[in-house]
Design an enzyme around this catalytic site. Structure first.
Site, PDB file in Angstrom:
ATOM      1  CD  GLU A  75      46.215 -58.838  24.212  1.00 24.91           C
ATOM      2  OE1 GLU A  75      45.342 -59.398  24.915  1.00 24.91           O
ATOM      3  OE2 GLU A  75      47.275 -58.388  24.685  1.00 24.91           O
ATOM      4  CE1 TYR A 101      41.746 -55.082  27.647  1.00 25.59           C
ATOM      5  CE2 TYR A 101      41.170 -57.401  27.444  1.00 25.59           C
ATOM      6  CZ  TYR A 101      41.147 -56.219  28.161  1.00 25.59           C
ATOM      7  OH  TYR A 101      40.527 -56.170  29.375  1.00 25.59           O
ATOM      8  CB  ILE A 102      43.144 -54.989  18.830  1.00 28.31           C
ATOM      9  CG1 ILE A 102      43.525 -55.847  17.617  1.00 28.31           C
ATOM     10  CG2 ILE A 102      42.960 -53.526  18.432  1.00 28.31           C
ATOM     11  CD1 ILE A 102      42.415 -55.966  16.583  1.00 28.31           C
ATOM     12  CG  HIS A 144      36.862 -54.243  29.340  1.00 27.62           C
ATOM     13  ND1 HIS A 144      37.490 -53.542  30.340  1.00 27.62           N
ATOM     14  CD2 HIS A 144      37.356 -55.508  29.403  1.00 27.62           C
ATOM     15  CE1 HIS A 144      38.320 -54.347  30.990  1.00 27.62           C
ATOM     16  NE2 HIS A 144      38.251 -55.543  30.433  1.00 27.62           N
TER      17      HIS A 144
END
Length: 352
Positions: A75, A101-102, A144
């Site tokens: 990422e 996931y950022i 998630h």
């Protein structure tokens, strides 16, 4: 307005096909890839596979591997490369597969993308749009399902956009891609396939196709920084965005409450004028969002409403949010602001 600069207004009546948000996002990307040779779509699995939620399905085949391509699972690399592309003159649209996931790319977003225009005295810009699914609704658990929007609204130089309908998703995404500043574009995956039915308090098969908005074909824009009035009312103002717009609307209708519901659509820039006008009209305000309560964007909204509308308020501002706990996996539908908590908050405000 000609076809090259079509911008939808609040009174525009959309005509087109009924599609879901995934399809609307795909159309926006397809439109911009065809319209602007500088637009690049990149990310994990966005190419051959078409994205984990299929938002980029068919785009690589249509526009080629140099315009739509897969990246390594990195990422920070995805965001870093996008910053460089934007400074070079391209308009990259990187996808972060899930908002959770950022975080590895936050340094690039804050220290590079958000500051590039300022630190270079406008010599360079970072016209990049970071797309990412966010929020719960698919039993994705703690890695998630997060809603980190408030982290980005705190950063000067970043814009934050969250659509709640397919119509808005397409028009806002096109505006974001054409914007000369970096935009965080969060897509509520719980309504990717269309709003759920009933009270939104039960899990619904996420891959089943539900009702969706009417979306025009081709190019159109919805300006950033303009809220949408979902329904007009006099009893109280409801401020929401993403999935919670539909939940709040369902609760108000079921309880027969004459609520003035605003879909914020963009958190930065924020349509403060629309918020102020609504609260001054109703004298009451309820804020609903899925993210945790402490330091959530609702706190900023509450402060703004209090600062600007204090002498018009007939009751304290109320917030209904997610809980200040790690995101629960099996209990996510209890974690969501649902009809019980939202209904109780509405009743409380109206009794004061």
């Amino acid at each position: 307005m000609n076809a090259q600069s079509k911008e939808m207004t609040e009174t525009s009546a959309p005509t087109g096909r009924r599609i879901n948000m995934i399809e609307a996002i795909n159309e926006a990307l397809d439109t911009m890839l065809a319209r602007d040779p500088d637009v690049i779509v990149m990310g994990e699995d966005v190419g051959y596979f078409g994205g984990v939620f299929r938002c980029t399905a068919g785009l690589q085949e249509k526009h080629g591997k140099t315009r739509v391509f897969d990246t390594p699972i990195s990422e920070c690399g995805i965001i870093g490369v996008a910053v460089g592309m934007g400074a070079y003159g391209l308009r990259p649209v990187p996808e972060i597969q899930f908002a959770d996931y950022i975080y590895p790319g936050i340094d690039q977003l804050i220290s590079e993308a958000a500051r590039l225009r300022y630190r270079s005295a406008t010599e360079y810009i970072a016209p990049m749009t970071v797309r990412s699914p966010f929020g719960g609704g698919i039993f994705g658990g703690q890695t998630h399902s997060q809603s980190p929007e408030s982290m980005f609204t705190h950063v000067s130089g970043l814009k934050t956009v969250i659509p709640s309908t397919p119509y808005d998703a397409k028009g806002l995404l096109i505006s974001a891609i054409e914007d000369n500043d970096p935009v965080i574009f969060f897509e509520p995956k719980r309504i990717y396939n269309g709003p759920f039915t009933g009270f939104y308090d039960k899990p619904v098969e996420p891959w089943k196709k539900h009702d969706a908005s009417v979306v025009p074909e081709g190019y159109y824009k919805i300006p950033l920084g303009k809220a949408r009035q979902v329904q007009e009312g006099e009893a109280l103002t409801v401020l929401a965005y993403g999935t919670m717009v539909h939940v709040a609307e369902a609760v108000a209708k079921d309880k027969g409450i004459d609520a003035d519901i605003l879909d914020l659509r963009t958190l930065v820039p924020l349509d403060i004028e629309a918020i102020e006008a609504s609260v001054k009209k109703t004298g009451r305000c309820l804020i609903v969002h899925e993210a945790t309560r402490t330091s959530g964007f609702g706190a900023e909204l509450s402060a703004l409403v209090t600062e600007r509308c204090f002498y018009h308020l007939e009751a304290p501002v109320e917030r209904v949010t997610g809980f200040d706990t790690p995101y629960p996996h099996s209990l996510e539908w209890a974690y969501f602001p649902g009809p019980v908590r939202i209904g109780e908050a509405m009743d409380k405000i109206l009794k004061d």
